[in-house]
Write a protein that holds these residues in place. Structure first.
Motif, short mmCIF file in Angstrom:
data_model
loop_
_atom_site.label_atom_id
_atom_site.label_comp_id
_atom_site.label_asym_id
_atom_site.label_seq_id
_atom_site.Cartn_x
_atom_site.Cartn_y
_atom_site.Cartn_z
N SER A 74 0.85 -1.19 0.00
CA SER A 74 0.00 0.00 0.00
C SER A 74 0.88 1.24 0.00
O SER A 74 2.04 1.19 0.42
N LYS A 75 0.32 2.35 -0.47
CA LYS A 75 1.06 3.61 -0.49
C LYS A 75 0.12 4.75 -0.13
O LYS A 75 -1.09 4.67 -0.34
N ARG A 76 0.70 5.81 0.47
CA ARG A 76 -0.06 7.01 0.82
C ARG A 76 0.83 8.21 0.57
O ARG A 76 1.93 8.30 1.11
#
Length: 95
Positions: A80-82
């Motif tokens: 996941s990435k933010r």
């Protein structure tokens, strides 16, 4: 694992296959992965085929794991990435 990653502007790599004459295009995007105090940043590149999207330039918080590919190189797999901070600047528009 979690880490902070700095993603830089992408480059386009184009070539023609000698055996078929087919035109190919890939995107190369460099990054620095900081895994915390006392660990050296992992500096490498993402390689994308022409039909995938590149990441906007900036700082990200990611969940990742490292995997060894079939050639023996370390491959970064992102769960996941933010986006934390975007480095994109407004472009001037000509009249």
């Amino acid at each position: 694992m979690k880490g902070l990653i700095k993603v830089y502007p992408f480059e386009v790599i184009e070539w023609t296959k000698k055996d078929t004459g087919e035109f190919k295009r890939m995107w190369k995007q460099s990054y620095d992965l900081d895994q915390g105090n006392g660990l050296r940043p992992l500096q490498s590149d993402f390689m994308f085929n022409a039909d995938t999207l590149v990441w906007p330039v900036g700082d990200y918080e990611i969940e990742f794991f490292l995997e060894k590919d079939r050639r023996g190189f370390i491959d970064l797999k992102i769960a996941s990435k933010r986006l934390i901070k975007s480095d994109s600047r407004p472009q001037a528009v000509a009249n």
